[in-house]
Write a protein that holds these residues in place. Structure first.
Motif, PDB file in Angstrom:
ATOM      1  N   LEU A 179       0.812  -1.215   0.000  1.00  0.00           N
ATOM      2  CA  LEU A 179       0.000   0.000   0.000  1.00  0.00           C
ATOM      3  C   LEU A 179       0.845   1.265   0.000  1.00  0.00           C
ATOM      4  CD1 LEU A 179      -2.826  -1.084   2.472  1.00  0.00           C
ATOM      5  CD2 LEU A 179      -2.944  -0.923  -0.023  1.00  0.00           C
ATOM      6  N   SER A 180       2.054   1.196   0.572  1.00  0.00           N
ATOM      7  CA  SER A 180       2.912   2.379   0.603  1.00  0.00           C
ATOM      8  C   SER A 180       3.793   2.506  -0.637  1.00  0.00           C
ATOM      9  CB  SER A 180       3.789   2.357   1.859  1.00  0.00           C
ATOM     10  OG  SER A 180       4.740   1.303   1.773  1.00  0.00           O
ATOM     11  N   GLY A 181       3.683   1.536  -1.545  1.00  0.00           N
ATOM     12  CA  GLY A 181       4.452   1.606  -2.782  1.00  0.00           C
ATOM     13  C   GLY A 181       5.852   1.044  -2.699  1.00  0.00           C
ATOM     14  N   LYS A 182       6.192   0.376  -1.593  1.00  0.00           N
ATOM     15  CA  LYS A 182       7.530  -0.188  -1.444  1.00  0.00           C
ATOM     16  C   LYS A 182       7.707  -1.475  -2.250  1.00  0.00           C
ATOM     17  CE  LYS A 182       8.359   1.544   3.214  1.00  0.00           C
ATOM     18  NZ  LYS A 182       8.602   1.145   4.613  1.00  0.00           N
ATOM     19  N   THR A 183       6.630  -2.019  -2.727  1.00  0.00           N
ATOM     20  CA  THR A 183       6.680  -3.234  -3.526  1.00  0.00           C
ATOM     21  C   THR A 183       5.641  -3.116  -4.625  1.00  0.00           C
ATOM     22  OG1 THR A 183       6.649  -5.653  -3.427  1.00  0.00           O
ATOM     23  CG2 THR A 183       5.026  -4.498  -2.090  1.00  0.00           C
ATOM     24  N   SER A 184       5.663  -4.019  -5.541  1.00  0.00           N
ATOM     25  CA  SER A 184       4.695  -3.957  -6.632  1.00  0.00           C
ATOM     26  C   SER A 184       4.163  -5.350  -6.910  1.00  0.00           C
ATOM     27  CB  SER A 184       5.357  -3.376  -7.884  1.00  0.00           C
ATOM     28  OG  SER A 184       6.429  -4.214  -8.285  1.00  0.00           O
ATOM     29  N   SER A 185       3.190  -5.411  -7.756  1.00  0.00           N
ATOM     30  CA  SER A 185       2.630  -6.700  -8.149  1.00  0.00           C
ATOM     31  C   SER A 185       2.630  -6.789  -9.669  1.00  0.00           C
ATOM     32  CB  SER A 185       1.214  -6.851  -7.595  1.00  0.00           C
ATOM     33  OG  SER A 185       0.385  -5.833  -8.109  1.00  0.00           O
ATOM     34  N   LEU A 186       2.554  -8.013 -10.157  1.00  0.00           N
ATOM     35  CA  LEU A 186       2.524  -8.249 -11.594  1.00  0.00           C
ATOM     36  C   LEU A 186       1.174  -8.827 -11.987  1.00  0.00           C
ATOM     37  CD1 LEU A 186       5.960 -10.082 -12.054  1.00  0.00           C
ATOM     38  CD2 LEU A 186       5.432  -7.737 -12.690  1.00  0.00           C
ATOM     39  N   PRO A 187       0.757  -8.583 -13.207  1.00  0.00           N
ATOM     40  CA  PRO A 187      -0.434  -9.288 -13.686  1.00  0.00           C
ATOM     41  C   PRO A 187      -0.175 -10.791 -13.661  1.00  0.00           C
ATOM     42  CG  PRO A 187       0.150  -7.507 -15.172  1.00  0.00           C
ATOM     43  CD  PRO A 187       1.270  -7.644 -14.186  1.00  0.00           C
TER      44      PRO A 187
END
Length: 66
Positions: A52-60
């Motif tokens: 939620l804080s943008g420290k990580t991301s997700s992939l489709p």
């Protein structure tokens, strides 16, 4: 065997539920509140906060699956 978790709100609910289970001769166990600081739950909370804080991301899904 399956497990059913019930969040009991007060002593009266607990008394009624246990009386019902007893009347059906069900076997049950009572666990106290789950400590949310246990490692698996704490880890999930930290991962959610990071996402939620943008420290990580997700992939489709199509890009992430092997």
């Amino acid at each position: 065997m399956e497990t059913l978790r019930v969040d009991i709100q007060n002593d009266q609910e607990k008394k009624v539920l246990l009386a019902f289970l007893d009347s059906l001769n069900y076997q049950y166990s009572i666990d106290k509140d789950i400590d949310v600081t246990t490692p698996p739950l704490k880890d999930l909370d930290e991962r959610k906060a990071d996402l939620l804080s943008g420290k990580t991301s997700s992939l489709p899904w199509d890009e992430g699956k092997s």
